[in-house]
Design an enzyme around this catalytic site. Sequence first.
Site, mmCIF file in Angstrom:
data_model
loop_
_atom_site.group_PDB
_atom_site.id
_atom_site.type_symbol
_atom_site.label_atom_id
_atom_site.label_comp_id
_atom_site.label_asym_id
_atom_site.label_seq_id
_atom_site.Cartn_x
_atom_site.Cartn_y
_atom_site.Cartn_z
ATOM 1 N N GLN A 95 0.850 -1.194 0.000
ATOM 2 C CA GLN A 95 0.000 0.000 0.000
ATOM 3 C C GLN A 95 0.885 1.243 0.000
ATOM 4 O OE1 GLN A 95 -3.504 -0.579 2.975
ATOM 5 N NE2 GLN A 95 -1.933 -2.003 3.608
ATOM 6 N N HIS A 113 -1.526 1.395 -4.154
ATOM 7 C CA HIS A 113 -1.910 2.797 -3.934
ATOM 8 C C HIS A 113 -1.000 3.749 -4.708
ATOM 9 C CE1 HIS A 113 -4.167 1.731 0.068
ATOM 10 N NE2 HIS A 113 -4.835 1.389 -1.012
HETATM 11 C C1 BJW Z 1 4.628 -0.814 12.708
HETATM 12 C C2 BJW Z 1 5.737 -0.094 13.044
HETATM 13 C C3 BJW Z 1 6.929 -0.787 13.016
HETATM 14 C C4 BJW Z 1 4.128 1.240 13.226
HETATM 15 N N1 BJW Z 1 6.943 -2.069 12.673
HETATM 16 N N2 BJW Z 1 4.654 -2.092 12.385
HETATM 17 C C5 BJW Z 1 -16.892 3.902 4.210
HETATM 18 C C6 BJW Z 1 -17.039 5.251 3.932
HETATM 19 C C7 BJW Z 1 -16.259 5.870 2.932
HETATM 20 C C8 BJW Z 1 -15.349 5.156 2.200
HETATM 21 C C9 BJW Z 1 -15.212 3.820 2.500
HETATM 22 C C10 BJW Z 1 -15.987 3.197 3.481
HETATM 23 N N3 BJW Z 1 -15.628 1.892 3.555
HETATM 24 C C11 BJW Z 1 -14.673 1.700 2.656
HETATM 25 C C12 BJW Z 1 -14.412 2.842 2.009
HETATM 26 C C13 BJW Z 1 -13.439 3.015 0.953
HETATM 27 C C14 BJW Z 1 -12.138 3.643 1.379
HETATM 28 C C15 BJW Z 1 -11.774 3.232 2.793
HETATM 29 O O1 BJW Z 1 -11.254 2.172 3.050
HETATM 30 N N4 BJW Z 1 -12.031 4.107 3.760
HETATM 31 C C16 BJW Z 1 -11.785 3.745 5.162
HETATM 32 C C17 BJW Z 1 -11.105 4.903 5.842
HETATM 33 C C18 BJW Z 1 -13.089 3.340 5.783
HETATM 34 N N5 BJW Z 1 -11.149 3.137 0.430
HETATM 35 C C19 BJW Z 1 -10.948 3.738 -0.718
HETATM 36 O O2 BJW Z 1 -11.491 4.794 -1.023
HETATM 37 C C20 BJW Z 1 -10.023 3.020 -1.673
HETATM 38 N N6 BJW Z 1 -10.676 2.864 -2.912
HETATM 39 C C21 BJW Z 1 -11.787 2.118 -3.048
HETATM 40 O O3 BJW Z 1 -12.308 1.556 -2.108
HETATM 41 O O4 BJW Z 1 -12.233 2.022 -4.354
HETATM 42 C C22 BJW Z 1 -13.476 1.367 -4.602
HETATM 43 C C23 BJW Z 1 -13.409 -0.131 -4.668
HETATM 44 C C24 BJW Z 1 -14.595 -0.833 -4.757
HETATM 45 C C25 BJW Z 1 -14.577 -2.210 -4.817
HETATM 46 C C26 BJW Z 1 -13.382 -2.896 -4.801
HETATM 47 C C27 BJW Z 1 -12.229 -2.209 -4.732
HETATM 48 C C28 BJW Z 1 -12.245 -0.830 -4.664
HETATM 49 C C29 BJW Z 1 -8.769 3.844 -1.918
HETATM 50 C C30 BJW Z 1 -7.946 3.965 -0.672
HETATM 51 C C31 BJW Z 1 -6.763 4.903 -0.924
HETATM 52 C C32 BJW Z 1 -5.887 5.052 0.296
HETATM 53 N N7 BJW Z 1 -4.936 6.069 0.061
HETATM 54 C C33 BJW Z 1 -3.919 6.332 1.074
HETATM 55 C C34 BJW Z 1 -3.081 7.523 0.602
HETATM 56 C C35 BJW Z 1 -2.171 7.065 -0.563
HETATM 57 C C36 BJW Z 1 -1.197 8.109 -0.962
HETATM 58 C C37 BJW Z 1 -0.346 8.640 0.177
HETATM 59 O O5 BJW Z 1 0.495 7.892 0.725
HETATM 60 O O6 BJW Z 1 -0.510 9.813 0.495
HETATM 61 O O7 BJW Z 1 -3.113 5.185 1.272
HETATM 62 S S1 BJW Z 1 -4.605 6.626 2.716
HETATM 63 C C38 BJW Z 1 -3.319 5.805 3.588
HETATM 64 O O8 BJW Z 1 -3.882 4.644 4.260
HETATM 65 C C39 BJW Z 1 -2.365 5.259 2.506
HETATM 66 C C40 BJW Z 1 -2.065 3.900 3.039
HETATM 67 O O9 BJW Z 1 -1.596 3.075 1.992
HETATM 68 C C41 BJW Z 1 -3.372 3.461 3.639
HETATM 69 C C42 BJW Z 1 -3.226 2.348 4.643
HETATM 70 O O10 BJW Z 1 -2.522 2.770 5.764
HETATM 71 P P1 BJW Z 1 -1.513 1.765 6.507
HETATM 72 O O11 BJW Z 1 -0.416 1.427 5.600
HETATM 73 O O12 BJW Z 1 -2.276 0.658 7.091
HETATM 74 O O13 BJW Z 1 -0.914 2.746 7.621
HETATM 75 P P2 BJW Z 1 -1.474 3.024 9.104
HETATM 76 O O14 BJW Z 1 -0.801 4.247 9.587
HETATM 77 O O15 BJW Z 1 -2.937 3.019 9.137
HETATM 78 O O16 BJW Z 1 -0.991 1.762 9.954
HETATM 79 C C43 BJW Z 1 0.387 1.541 10.201
HETATM 80 C C44 BJW Z 1 0.518 0.256 11.031
HETATM 81 O O17 BJW Z 1 1.907 0.003 11.187
HETATM 82 C C45 BJW Z 1 -0.100 0.357 12.431
HETATM 83 O O18 BJW Z 1 -0.858 -0.814 12.693
HETATM 84 C C46 BJW Z 1 1.111 0.421 13.354
HETATM 85 O O19 BJW Z 1 0.896 -0.232 14.599
HETATM 86 C C47 BJW Z 1 2.145 -0.318 12.551
HETATM 87 N N8 BJW Z 1 3.522 0.073 12.845
HETATM 88 N N9 BJW Z 1 5.335 1.208 13.380
HETATM 89 C C48 BJW Z 1 5.757 -2.676 12.377
HETATM 90 N N10 BJW Z 1 8.084 -0.166 13.352
#
Ligand code: BJW
Length: 241
Positions: A95, A113
């Site tokens: 991601q 992403h």
């Molecule tokens: C450690 C550590 C160490 C710390 N060692 N571990 C309800 C309402 C509205 C929308 C939605 C909804 N339900 C679903 C949606 C859709 C939405 C969504 O999911 N929203 C949620 C918030 C609810 N998703 C989308 O819109 C996606 N598109 C989509 O769904 O299209 C339609 C579709 C339909 C059908 C099938 C498929 C698709 C698009 C999502 C785009 C996300 N974009 C971002 C920004 C990207 C660009 C950028 O970097 O700026 O992506 S947001 C951000 O979150 C980024 C990441 O890739 C993503 C995930 O975050 P991640 O990697 O999990 O980071 P953290 O910070 O959350 O977690 C870090 C973890 O590491 C923690 O657990 C720590 O404990 C751990 N950690 N240090 C090991 N040293």
Amino acid sequence: MTANAGRRIVVLTGAGISKESGLSTFRDADGIWAKVRIEDVATPDAFARDPEGVHRFYNARRRRLVGGAIQPNAAHVALARLEGAWPAGVTVVTQNIDDLHERAGSRNLIHMHGEILKARCSACGVVVACTDALGTDERCRECGIKGAMRPHVVWFGEMPLELERIDAALDACATFVSIGTSGNVYPAAGFVDRIRSRDNVHAVELNLEPSEGAGHFDETVYGPATEVVPAFVARLLGARG
Ligand code: BJW
């Protein structure tokens, strides 16, 4: 270790794997979303409303990534080692928009992403390499339109990339490993459920702390990625038999 030696592995990574390289996560207390609002920088509406503001946010992150201080860590390196030593195949689905997996040597890699070191023309769709700052003065090299170049990243409400290839990898894997992701963002957060619908798939979570979906995994190991990922890879390679 119950992972099936000799069978395909899919690894999903999130921001936590790059944290010890010096890149911020999103949802930790010191994470990116504690400093800027999603609605201001990571939606198509934000870009339509304030393209210069969105460019500033990504330009700063791009500058840090190429500045020399940010390097792959032991977890990225371990996954590249696993790919090289696991004949059945390893697919890393990240991601993350950084390039630390490829710099560590991962080759079978999907950036679902997008990639911050690429820009895309929102008018004609061409994708180009981008290591410098982007701005609204930029003209597309392909179609010539000015102001349409944007970071090649997936914002909320946009379709993640290469979902068909990801689905095929998930459907063919015997082991699914989720590393450094909080399980907040779909569709990635649903991958573990997708593989659970098949028999004989082993799901592993390696994270600093239990994610939202921790209860869906067969095996969980908590600790910093630079410790738990190399240890897990060593165990997997040692168990090959
Ligand atoms: C450690 C550590 C160490 C710390 N060692 N571990 C309800 C309402 C509205 C929308 C939605 C909804 N339900 C679903 C949606 C859709 C939405 C969504 O999911 N929203 C949620 C918030 C609810 N998703 C989308 O819109 C996606 N598109 C989509 O769904 O299209 C339609 C579709 C339909 C059908 C099938 C498929 C698709 C698009 C999502 C785009 C996300 N974009 C971002 C920004 C990207 C660009 C950028 O970097 O700026 O992506 S947001 C951000 O979150 C980024 C990441 O890739 C993503 C995930 O975050 P991640 O990697 O999990 O980071 P953290 O910070 O959350 O977690 C870090 C973890 O590491 C923690 O657990 C720590 O404990 C751990 N950690 N240090 C090991 N040293």
